[in-house]
Scaffold this motif. Structure first.
Motif, PDB file in Angstrom:
ATOM      1  N   ILE A  89      49.511  42.442   6.080  1.00 33.63           N
ATOM      2  CA  ILE A  89      48.144  42.802   6.421  1.00 33.63           C
ATOM      3  C   ILE A  89      47.229  41.746   5.824  1.00 33.63           C
ATOM      4  CG2 ILE A  89      46.315  44.528   6.254  1.00 33.63           C
ATOM      5  CD1 ILE A  89      48.465  46.633   5.834  1.00 33.63           C
ATOM      6  N   ARG A  90      46.422  41.132   6.677  1.00 36.55           N
ATOM      7  CA  ARG A  90      45.458  40.131   6.205  1.00 36.55           C
ATOM      8  C   ARG A  90      44.056  40.688   6.312  1.00 36.55           C
ATOM      9  NH1 ARG A  90      44.550  34.874   8.258  1.00 36.55           N
ATOM     10  NH2 ARG A  90      44.782  35.705  10.384  1.00 36.55           N
ATOM     11  N   ASP A  91      43.265  40.447   5.286  1.00 36.83           N
ATOM     12  CA  ASP A  91      41.845  40.801   5.321  1.00 36.83           C
ATOM     13  C   ASP A  91      41.063  39.494   5.365  1.00 36.83           C
ATOM     14  OD1 ASP A  91      39.270  41.734   5.007  1.00 36.83           O
ATOM     15  OD2 ASP A  91      39.844  43.288   3.587  1.00 36.83           O
ATOM     16  N   ILE A  92      40.472  39.235   6.521  1.00 34.66           N
ATOM     17  CA  ILE A  92      39.789  37.959   6.747  1.00 34.66           C
ATOM     18  C   ILE A  92      38.317  38.106   6.379  1.00 34.66           C
ATOM     19  CG2 ILE A  92      39.236  36.185   8.453  1.00 34.66           C
ATOM     20  CD1 ILE A  92      41.591  37.349  10.123  1.00 34.66           C
ATOM     21  N   CYS A  93      37.848  37.259   5.488  1.00 35.31           N
ATOM     22  CA  CYS A  93      36.454  37.342   5.076  1.00 35.31           C
ATOM     23  C   CYS A  93      35.953  35.970   4.646  1.00 35.31           C
ATOM     24  CB  CYS A  93      36.288  38.337   3.923  1.00 35.31           C
ATOM     25  SG  CYS A  93      34.590  38.505   3.338  1.00 35.31           S
ATOM     26  N   CYS A  94      34.816  35.548   5.208  1.00 37.70           N
ATOM     27  CA  CYS A  94      34.130  34.322   4.774  1.00 37.70           C
ATOM     28  C   CYS A  94      35.034  33.092   4.837  1.00 37.70           C
ATOM     29  CB  CYS A  94      33.577  34.495   3.361  1.00 37.70           C
ATOM     30  SG  CYS A  94      32.520  35.936   3.165  1.00 37.70           S
ATOM     31  N   GLY A  95      35.860  33.009   5.871  1.00 36.70           N
ATOM     32  CA  GLY A  95      36.703  31.837   6.052  1.00 36.70           C
ATOM     33  C   GLY A  95      37.978  31.838   5.237  1.00 36.70           C
ATOM     34  N   THR A  96      38.189  32.856   4.402  1.00 38.23           N
ATOM     35  CA  THR A  96      39.424  32.972   3.626  1.00 38.23           C
ATOM     36  C   THR A  96      40.083  34.305   3.949  1.00 38.23           C
ATOM     37  OG1 THR A  96      38.289  33.985   1.750  1.00 38.23           O
ATOM     38  CG2 THR A  96      38.451  31.582   1.763  1.00 38.23           C
ATOM     39  N   SER A  97      41.287  34.506   3.459  1.00 41.03           N
ATOM     40  CA  SER A  97      41.967  35.770   3.705  1.00 41.03           C
ATOM     41  C   SER A  97      42.823  36.149   2.505  1.00 41.03           C
ATOM     42  CB  SER A  97      42.840  35.690   4.967  1.00 41.03           C
ATOM     43  OG  SER A  97      43.907  34.785   4.780  1.00 41.03           O
ATOM     44  N   THR A  98      42.957  37.449   2.273  1.00 43.75           N
ATOM     45  CA  THR A  98      43.884  37.962   1.275  1.00 43.75           C
ATOM     46  C   THR A  98      45.002  38.688   2.004  1.00 43.75           C
ATOM     47  OG1 THR A  98      42.591  39.998   1.070  1.00 43.75           O
ATOM     48  CG2 THR A  98      42.098  38.210  -0.478  1.00 43.75           C
ATOM     49  N   GLU A  99      46.188  38.676   1.434  1.00 45.87           N
ATOM     50  CA  GLU A  99      47.349  39.264   2.090  1.00 45.87           C
ATOM     51  C   GLU A  99      47.907  40.431   1.289  1.00 45.87           C
ATOM     52  OE1 GLU A  99      49.413  35.724   4.755  1.00 45.87           O
ATOM     53  OE2 GLU A  99      50.370  36.380   2.889  1.00 45.87           O
ATOM     54  N   ILE A 100      48.343  41.438   2.023  1.00 44.71           N
ATOM     55  CA  ILE A 100      49.102  42.548   1.469  1.00 44.71           C
ATOM     56  C   ILE A 100      50.449  42.560   2.176  1.00 44.71           C
ATOM     57  CG2 ILE A 100      49.222  45.045   1.151  1.00 44.71           C
ATOM     58  CD1 ILE A 100      46.145  45.059   1.599  1.00 44.71           C
ATOM     59  N   LEU A 101      51.526  42.630   1.405  1.00 44.31           N
ATOM     60  CA  LEU A 101      52.872  42.723   1.967  1.00 44.31           C
ATOM     61  C   LEU A 101      53.290  44.188   1.964  1.00 44.31           C
ATOM     62  CD1 LEU A 101      54.557  39.700   0.123  1.00 44.31           C
ATOM     63  CD2 LEU A 101      53.313  39.713   2.304  1.00 44.31           C
ATOM     64  N   ILE A 102      53.781  44.655   3.100  1.00 41.73           N
ATOM     65  CA  ILE A 102      54.134  46.066   3.260  1.00 41.73           C
ATOM     66  C   ILE A 102      55.650  46.204   3.375  1.00 41.73           C
ATOM     67  CG2 ILE A 102      53.836  48.145   4.641  1.00 41.73           C
ATOM     68  CD1 ILE A 102      51.261  47.195   3.361  1.00 41.73           C
ATOM     69  N   GLU A 103      56.214  47.064   2.541  1.00 39.15           N
ATOM     70  CA  GLU A 103      57.641  47.372   2.599  1.00 39.15           C
ATOM     71  C   GLU A 103      57.803  48.871   2.854  1.00 39.15           C
ATOM     72  OE1 GLU A 103      60.321  45.774   2.780  1.00 39.15           O
ATOM     73  OE2 GLU A 103      61.969  46.814   1.790  1.00 39.15           O
ATOM     74  N   PHE A 104      58.442  49.228   3.965  1.00 39.50           N
ATOM     75  CA  PHE A 104      58.650  50.632   4.305  1.00 39.50           C
ATOM     76  C   PHE A 104      60.020  51.096   3.834  1.00 39.50           C
ATOM     77  CE2 PHE A 104      55.622  49.243   7.623  1.00 39.50           C
ATOM     78  CZ  PHE A 104      54.613  50.157   7.384  1.00 39.50           C
ATOM     79  N   THR A 105      60.086  52.354   3.463  1.00 39.00           N
ATOM     80  CA  THR A 105      61.364  52.980   3.160  1.00 39.00           C
ATOM     81  C   THR A 105      61.307  54.424   3.640  1.00 39.00           C
ATOM     82  OG1 THR A 105      62.994  53.497   1.430  1.00 39.00           O
ATOM     83  CG2 THR A 105      60.664  53.629   0.803  1.00 39.00           C
ATOM     84  N   SER A 106      62.383  54.889   4.261  1.00 39.38           N
ATOM     85  CA  SER A 106      62.396  56.215   4.881  1.00 39.38           C
ATOM     86  C   SER A 106      63.040  57.240   3.958  1.00 39.38           C
ATOM     87  CB  SER A 106      63.160  56.175   6.206  1.00 39.38           C
ATOM     88  OG  SER A 106      62.506  55.323   7.134  1.00 39.38           O
ATOM     89  N   ALA A 107      62.348  58.344   3.751  1.00 37.04           N
ATOM     90  CA  ALA A 107      62.851  59.423   2.904  1.00 37.04           C
ATOM     91  C   ALA A 107      63.499  60.490   3.785  1.00 37.04           C
ATOM     92  CB  ALA A 107      61.722  60.015   2.072  1.00 37.04           C
ATOM     93  N   ILE A 108      64.657  60.148   4.347  1.00 35.45           N
ATOM     94  CA  ILE A 108      65.358  61.072   5.234  1.00 35.45           C
ATOM     95  C   ILE A 108      66.861  60.983   4.967  1.00 35.45           C
ATOM     96  CG2 ILE A 108      63.655  60.923   7.090  1.00 35.45           C
ATOM     97  CD1 ILE A 108      65.623  59.043   8.547  1.00 35.45           C
TER      98      ILE A 108
END
Length: 238
Positions: A89-108
Motif C-alpha cells: 500500500i502506497r500513500d502518495i503525498c507531495c511528490g513522495t510516497s510511504t509504503e506499507i507491506l501487507i502480510e495475510f494469514t488465515s485463521a481457519i
C-alpha cells in the motif's frame, strides 16, 4: 469453456489501484467467477490463482474498504509469489510516497474447509457446521459425509479465537520489514453476528496476542463478512 486463467492473470492482479478501484475490480472478477458453474467449482477448491484471489486480494479489498476509502492518495498493489508480503500500500503525498507491506494469514482449519468445499462441489450444498467424516483417499476414491448438527455459539467463538492465536503466532518471529502489517483473516459469518462475540475477539487479541514481541508495525484482525475489523499498533509497544 471459459477458464479461470481467462479471468485472473498475474499481470492484471498486480496492477496498482486506488481503494475504490480495487474494490470494484474484485467485485467484478468475483461476479464473473460466480456466474459460471465450472469456475465456481474451481474457485471453491482454491485452484490456480483462486487461492490468492480469495485469501489475499479479497481481504485486501476489505482492508481498503474499512480503512482507506476516504484517502484518495492510497494505492494498492497485490504481489503474487513467495516474498515476505502479499501486497503493498502506497500513500502518495507531495511528490513522495510511504509504503506499507501487507502480510495475510488465515485463521481457519484449512484441511476441513477444503473438504467442505469438495463436498459442496459434489452435492451442490454443504452444512456450515458439523463433523466431517472421510473414508478412503483421493487415489482410491474418497467419500465425504457431513452430519448436520447444532453448535454452541460460545464453543464456535472459542475455537475461532484459538485459530486466530495460532495464525498470529506463526508470524511472530519471521524476519519482516518494520513497516509490515500482519493481517489475520477469519470467517466471522457463524457465531459473530452479535457484538459480544466480536468483543471477545477484541479482548483476546488485545490481551493475549498484541503484548507478544512483535517486530512489525501493526496487527490487524479482519473478518471475511466485513463486520469485524480491529487494528493494533505493535512495534511501538515492544
Amino acid at each position: 469453456m471459459v477458464q479461470l486463467s481467462d479471468i485472473l492473470t498475474i499481470e492484471d492482479i498486480e496492477i496498482e489501484r486506488s481503494a475504490r478501484d480495487l474494490i470494484s475490480w474484485w467485485e467484478h472478477k468475483n461476479n464473473q467467477i460466480s456466474d459460471d458453474d465450472d469456475l465456481r467449482k474451481v474457485a471453491r477448491l482454491k485452484q490456480g490463482l483462486a487461492k490468492e484471489f480469495y485469501e489475499e486480494i479479497y481481504p485486501l479489498s476489505l482492508l481498503a474498504a474499512k480503512k482507506f476509502t476516504e484517502n484518495p492518495r492510497a494505492r494498492f498493489r497485490p504481489v503474487i509469489g513467495n516474498q515476505r508480503f502479499d501486497a503493498v500500500i502506497r500513500d502518495i503525498c507531495c511528490g513522495t510516497s510511504t509504503e506499507i507491506l501487507i502480510e495475510f494469514t488465515s485463521a481457519i482449519d484449512g484441511y476441513t474447509d477444503s473438504l467442505r468445499m469438495e463436498y459442496m462441489n459434489e452435492h451442490g450444498h454443504v452444512p456450515a457446521t458439523g463433523h466431517v467424516q472421510v473414508a478412503g483417499t483421493k487415489k482410491t476414491g474418497r467419500n465425504l459425509d457431513i452430519t448436520l448438527s447444532a453448535v454452541c455459539r460460545d464453543d464456535e467463538v472459542s475455537k475461532t479465537l484459538d485459530w486466530i492465536g495460532k495464525a498470529a503466532e506463526k508470524k511472530l518471529n519471521k524476519p519482516y520489514e518494520p513497516n509490515t502489517w500482519i493481517v489475520v483473516v477469519f470467517d466471522d459469518h457463524i457465531g459473530f453476528s452479535q457484538e459480544d462475540s466480536r468483543e471477545r475477539v477484541l479482548h483476546y487479541v488485545a490481551n493475549d496476542i498484541v503484548p507478544l514481541k512483535w517486530k512489525t508495525e501493526k496487527l490487524v484482525v479482519l473478518g471475511t463478512s466485513g463486520r469485524t475489523f480491529f487494528e493494533f499498533n505493535t512495534r511501538l509497544r515492544n
